[in-house]
Design an enzyme around this catalytic site. Sequence first.
Site, PDB file in Angstrom:
ATOM      1  N   MET A 344       0.826  -1.204   0.000  1.00  0.00           N
ATOM      2  CA  MET A 344       0.000   0.000   0.000  1.00  0.00           C
ATOM      3  C   MET A 344       0.866   1.263   0.000  1.00  0.00           C
ATOM      4  O   MET A 344       0.597   2.210  -0.745  1.00  0.00           O
ATOM      5  CB  MET A 344      -0.943   0.016   1.206  1.00  0.00           C
ATOM      6  CG  MET A 344      -1.954  -1.103   1.221  1.00  0.00           C
ATOM      7  SD  MET A 344      -2.991  -1.188  -0.266  1.00  0.00           S
ATOM      8  CE  MET A 344      -4.065   0.217  -0.025  1.00  0.00           C
ATOM      9  N   ASP A 363      10.635   3.410   5.899  1.00  0.00           N
ATOM     10  CA  ASP A 363      10.386   2.056   6.409  1.00  0.00           C
ATOM     11  C   ASP A 363      11.422   1.762   7.483  1.00  0.00           C
ATOM     12  O   ASP A 363      12.249   2.619   7.805  1.00  0.00           O
ATOM     13  CB  ASP A 363      10.428   1.025   5.256  1.00  0.00           C
ATOM     14  CG  ASP A 363       9.512  -0.164   5.541  1.00  0.00           C
ATOM     15  OD1 ASP A 363       9.720  -0.834   6.569  1.00  0.00           O
ATOM     16  OD2 ASP A 363       8.576  -0.422   4.747  1.00  0.00           O
ATOM     17  N   VAL A 420       1.719   1.137   7.732  1.00  0.00           N
ATOM     18  CA  VAL A 420       2.518   0.030   8.283  1.00  0.00           C
ATOM     19  C   VAL A 420       1.590  -1.134   8.613  1.00  0.00           C
ATOM     20  O   VAL A 420       0.399  -1.086   8.312  1.00  0.00           O
ATOM     21  CB  VAL A 420       3.325   0.477   9.537  1.00  0.00           C
ATOM     22  CG1 VAL A 420       4.271   1.624   9.173  1.00  0.00           C
ATOM     23  CG2 VAL A 420       2.410   0.891  10.677  1.00  0.00           C
ATOM     24  N   GLU A 422      -0.977  -3.826  10.084  1.00  0.00           N
ATOM     25  CA  GLU A 422      -2.281  -3.569  10.709  1.00  0.00           C
ATOM     26  C   GLU A 422      -2.227  -3.967  12.183  1.00  0.00           C
ATOM     27  O   GLU A 422      -2.849  -4.940  12.616  1.00  0.00           O
ATOM     28  CB  GLU A 422      -3.347  -4.351   9.946  1.00  0.00           C
ATOM     29  CG  GLU A 422      -4.775  -4.027  10.337  1.00  0.00           C
ATOM     30  CD  GLU A 422      -5.274  -2.678   9.844  1.00  0.00           C
ATOM     31  OE1 GLU A 422      -4.477  -1.869   9.354  1.00  0.00           O
ATOM     32  OE2 GLU A 422      -6.481  -2.437   9.969  1.00  0.00           O
ATOM     33  N   LYS A 427       1.238   1.049  14.798  1.00  0.00           N
ATOM     34  CA  LYS A 427       0.714   2.284  14.219  1.00  0.00           C
ATOM     35  C   LYS A 427       0.856   3.448  15.204  1.00  0.00           C
ATOM     36  O   LYS A 427       1.281   4.541  14.826  1.00  0.00           O
ATOM     37  CB  LYS A 427      -0.760   2.097  13.822  1.00  0.00           C
ATOM     38  CG  LYS A 427      -0.917   1.208  12.577  1.00  0.00           C
ATOM     39  CD  LYS A 427      -2.348   1.179  12.075  1.00  0.00           C
ATOM     40  CE  LYS A 427      -2.588   0.217  10.928  1.00  0.00           C
ATOM     41  NZ  LYS A 427      -1.952   0.532   9.661  1.00  0.00           N
ATOM     42  N   SER A 449      -7.323  -0.480   7.478  1.00  0.00           N
ATOM     43  CA  SER A 449      -8.574  -0.928   6.870  1.00  0.00           C
ATOM     44  C   SER A 449      -9.588  -1.337   7.930  1.00  0.00           C
ATOM     45  O   SER A 449     -10.757  -1.493   7.608  1.00  0.00           O
ATOM     46  CB  SER A 449      -8.333  -2.063   5.874  1.00  0.00           C
ATOM     47  OG  SER A 449      -7.202  -2.787   6.165  1.00  0.00           O
ATOM     48  N   HIS A 470      -8.351   5.865   3.628  1.00  0.00           N
ATOM     49  CA  HIS A 470      -8.394   4.448   3.277  1.00  0.00           C
ATOM     50  C   HIS A 470      -8.294   4.288   1.765  1.00  0.00           C
ATOM     51  O   HIS A 470      -9.244   4.569   1.042  1.00  0.00           O
ATOM     52  CB  HIS A 470      -9.700   3.848   3.820  1.00  0.00           C
ATOM     53  CG  HIS A 470      -9.867   2.391   3.570  1.00  0.00           C
ATOM     54  ND1 HIS A 470     -11.084   1.778   3.523  1.00  0.00           N
ATOM     55  CD2 HIS A 470      -8.955   1.414   3.351  1.00  0.00           C
ATOM     56  CE1 HIS A 470     -10.921   0.491   3.284  1.00  0.00           C
ATOM     57  NE2 HIS A 470      -9.643   0.244   3.162  1.00  0.00           N
TER      58      HIS A 470
HETATM   59  P1  NAD Z   1       2.635  -4.603   3.915  1.00  0.00           P
HETATM   60  O1  NAD Z   1       2.926  -5.684   4.883  1.00  0.00           O
HETATM   61  O2  NAD Z   1       2.810  -4.850   2.462  1.00  0.00           O
HETATM   62  O3  NAD Z   1       3.508  -3.321   4.264  1.00  0.00           O
HETATM   63  C1  NAD Z   1       3.746  -2.853   5.547  1.00  0.00           C
HETATM   64  C2  NAD Z   1       5.082  -2.138   5.521  1.00  0.00           C
HETATM   65  O4  NAD Z   1       5.223  -1.407   6.748  1.00  0.00           O
HETATM   66  C3  NAD Z   1       6.296  -3.058   5.443  1.00  0.00           C
HETATM   67  O5  NAD Z   1       7.138  -2.643   4.415  1.00  0.00           O
HETATM   68  C4  NAD Z   1       6.970  -2.893   6.808  1.00  0.00           C
HETATM   69  O6  NAD Z   1       8.375  -3.048   6.753  1.00  0.00           O
HETATM   70  C5  NAD Z   1       6.558  -1.485   7.138  1.00  0.00           C
HETATM   71  N1  NAD Z   1       6.702  -1.185   8.563  1.00  0.00           N
HETATM   72  C6  NAD Z   1       6.418  -1.951   9.624  1.00  0.00           C
HETATM   73  N2  NAD Z   1       6.734  -1.307  10.753  1.00  0.00           N
HETATM   74  C7  NAD Z   1       7.195  -0.103  10.401  1.00  0.00           C
HETATM   75  C8  NAD Z   1       7.695   1.004  11.129  1.00  0.00           C
HETATM   76  N3  NAD Z   1       7.755   0.981  12.454  1.00  0.00           N
HETATM   77  N4  NAD Z   1       8.064   2.093  10.435  1.00  0.00           N
HETATM   78  C9  NAD Z   1       7.996   2.128   9.105  1.00  0.00           C
HETATM   79  N5  NAD Z   1       7.572   1.092   8.374  1.00  0.00           N
HETATM   80  C10 NAD Z   1       7.177  -0.009   9.011  1.00  0.00           C
HETATM   81  O7  NAD Z   1       1.142  -4.150   4.242  1.00  0.00           O
HETATM   82  P2  NAD Z   1       0.102  -3.417   3.298  1.00  0.00           P
HETATM   83  O8  NAD Z   1      -0.744  -4.416   2.608  1.00  0.00           O
HETATM   84  O9  NAD Z   1       0.799  -2.382   2.504  1.00  0.00           O
HETATM   85  O10 NAD Z   1      -0.858  -2.714   4.379  1.00  0.00           O
HETATM   86  C11 NAD Z   1      -0.455  -1.571   5.094  1.00  0.00           C
HETATM   87  C12 NAD Z   1      -1.671  -0.947   5.743  1.00  0.00           C
HETATM   88  O11 NAD Z   1      -2.665  -0.656   4.782  1.00  0.00           O
HETATM   89  C13 NAD Z   1      -2.357  -1.828   6.770  1.00  0.00           C
HETATM   90  O12 NAD Z   1      -2.834  -1.022   7.815  1.00  0.00           O
HETATM   91  C14 NAD Z   1      -3.520  -2.399   5.990  1.00  0.00           C
HETATM   92  O13 NAD Z   1      -4.593  -2.796   6.817  1.00  0.00           O
HETATM   93  C15 NAD Z   1      -3.897  -1.245   5.136  1.00  0.00           C
HETATM   94  N6  NAD Z   1      -4.653  -1.564   3.910  1.00  0.00           N
HETATM   95  C16 NAD Z   1      -4.328  -2.637   3.161  1.00  0.00           C
HETATM   96  C17 NAD Z   1      -5.035  -2.922   2.012  1.00  0.00           C
HETATM   97  C18 NAD Z   1      -4.682  -4.108   1.154  1.00  0.00           C
HETATM   98  O14 NAD Z   1      -5.451  -4.427   0.245  1.00  0.00           O
HETATM   99  N7  NAD Z   1      -3.552  -4.742   1.376  1.00  0.00           N
HETATM  100  C19 NAD Z   1      -6.069  -2.074   1.629  1.00  0.00           C
HETATM  101  C20 NAD Z   1      -6.359  -0.950   2.399  1.00  0.00           C
HETATM  102  C21 NAD Z   1      -5.637  -0.711   3.538  1.00  0.00           C
END
Ligand code: NAD
Length: 741
Positions: A344, A363, A420, A422, A427, A449, A470
């Site tokens: 995302m 990150d 980051v 979920e 967060k 989400s 979102h």
């Molecule tokens: P992901 O696992 O692909 O990415 C998360 C990233 O956050 C990773 O690169 C991780 O290294 C990084 N991270 C973790 N801790 C961190 C920190 N302390 N500082 C900086 N970076 C850090 O996850 P994603 O699918 O991209 O989802 C991220 C967020 O978006 C979640 O809250 C998820 O619920 C939300 N979301 C996801 C979707 C989807 O379809 N995947 C849709 C809408 C919202």
Amino acid sequence: MTENNAGNTEPGSARQGGAGIRYSRDDEDIVTLTIDQDGPVNVMGAGFRADFGAAVQRLEAERDSIRGVIVTSAKKTFFAGADLRELVQITKADAAAFAREVELVKSLQRRLERLGRPVVAAVNGSALGGGLEIALACHHRVVLDRDDVRLGFPEVTLGLIPGAGGVVRTVRLMGVQAALPLIAEGKQLRPAAALKAGWADELASDLDDLLAKARAWVRANPDAKQPWDAKPGAVGVKDLKPMDPNSYSLLAAASGALRKETHGTMPAPEKALAVIVEGALLDFDTALEVEGRYFTELATGQIAKNLIGTFFFQLNEIKTGGSRPSGHEKQRTAKVAVLGAGMMGAGIAQVTAVAGIEVVLKDVSAEAADKGKATVAKQLDAQVARGRLTEEQRDAVLSRITTTTDYADLDGCDLVIEAVFEKRSVKNEVNAAAEAAARPDAVIASNTSTLPITGLAEAVPDQGRFIGLHFFSPVPKMKLVEIIRGAKTSDATLARAYDYVLQIGKTPIVVNDSRGFYTSRTFGTYISEGVRLLAEGVHPALIENVAKKAGLPVGPLAVHDEVSLSLSLKVRDQTLADLAEAAQSAEATARIKELENDPAFRIIEELVRDLDRPGKAGGAGFYDYPADGPKRLWPGLAERYGRPDGGGVSEQDLRDRLLFIQSLETIRCLEENVLTSIRDANLGSIFGIGFPVWTGGTAQFVNAYGVEEFTARADYLADLYGERFRPPRLLREKAARHEAF
Ligand code: NAD
């Protein structure tokens, strides 16, 4: 030179019929018709029809003494198309009168192109829909070669077809094969592409050049004729010959491809194809009649109303700040911090940088951050390969993205978007640190989400600056951003978030905080209904196919596999835990009981825990994902859960359950003030969760069905299939008052 309004032969006489088209005749006896309707753009409504009639009549009267005609516009655009405000009012009862109006416009165009004098369109801006149809009724089209100019027929995207000769003339100008995608997909062309396709004959560099070229053409072509009038009675379509089987194989393929994509839910592209084929085999004037009949059928039908209401009026309201608090000046975001460079985060960084905004992508490690930027680079490379982006543009976008692991680099950011893992604790930690490093007035947004925004806001000192943004996956493709207002989010923060979403070219909807917000909550009802049907013994293939026939882009089981069954379980368990922790209301206890006994979750538990089928990412779910072929439904599903009577659910009930369950949840969101507008409900459901386009959205589906009829049908479904279909209070009130949403 004389200049006055068409139809008023006395210069300076009062405005009356003809006021929207200026008629001026120069010393060479070339008449220029300058279309200048009241309002910001020219549209083809009753006013225009009267003006056009007066102008044509006057041209005929003066024909013997004039050399030719130039048609142009006084606006920045040439002509915007049909008057949709007028069109959306037309009902089936008006069909005959409407058809006569359509015929009238066509006959005026015929009189213009058969005036016996050269007629040139000087297209000084975009010519869409009815505007392009006017240009096509001229013998020659000179088009201003400016960046924003587009020619095209967007009608099908609003459930219509070009109805004033656009289909028939385009097919005769360029042939069936070339016309098909332009009309059936509503493609809009830039001037150079329009020249290549045949809509334009010449390009002009500026307005002087445009009129000079138009004038020169009039002088050089005193005997101009349309190709279809050159040989009267000729069919004249170059690539479709009557009785030639080869001509038809192409059309059969086109029709098949269309059906596969729309499953018969979208009448407009089908009617466009019908006019193209039927019209190509008829003489010109009969073809025009056929086009008019199909156009009338579409324009008086419900689906065009659904699409015009949602994709024209409501979308425009959103784009002009419909759900944005007033009294806050529009602001441009200059520098955005994206926390988390995962799937995302990378997408958010990409769309932000593409919009010209500086991005700091953070990150936990340099590798993770760089990987996010590499994802963006790969996406942009693909666009370069397809010719959608130049290498310079790609490099410019990438140069706006800086990767880091250090919060100090967030200095100067006016917006932080957290994406980051979920997990609440993670967060909270990153949001607090980012808030301290960014500008003191920065907006802090979470892309969560599922986690309530009001709770996440507590991580920062000024909760008024915290909000939910979102995004949907894949971010570059999905048009929607759901903005979530926490209990303490300020109006100023909401206004800035709204402006940012528009700045990156996405569509914002605004909702209040609630579990699953609006979109995930409603989407959840769709995928669980799919599993409930399975639990009742309905064949899985029937569930998936009926969903697609209803216009849902992906069946509920397939899409459930994509989000993953294990995630569904996690969300359910979290909900149970939260409910248990909350006050022991009777409602909460009932909900706990309902969730614990939900037969759908028994199936999901079995698949995930006993059968190791957690979803697509885990290699198996409702579907099998063989390495060497397309996915297919796991045969074990029908064996385990199928019943010989197919669950006894009729196809109509099945279809209605999948659609009603989402509209009912939408009504609950309205009732609970999670949603505050119908436009947000409609566009959120279509752009965010794939509710069928033909309906115009979850709320419009109820209106078009009829609020009272919908209520009665929901009661029927509740009696048969469970209380989740029971009409909420708001629906009953609306039905009692005979009021639409
Ligand atoms: P992901 O696992 O692909 O990415 C998360 C990233 O956050 C990773 O690169 C991780 O290294 C990084 N991270 C973790 N801790 C961190 C920190 N302390 N500082 C900086 N970076 C850090 O996850 P994603 O699918 O991209 O989802 C991220 C967020 O978006 C979640 O809250 C998820 O619920 C939300 N979301 C996801 C979707 C989807 O379809 N995947 C849709 C809408 C919202």
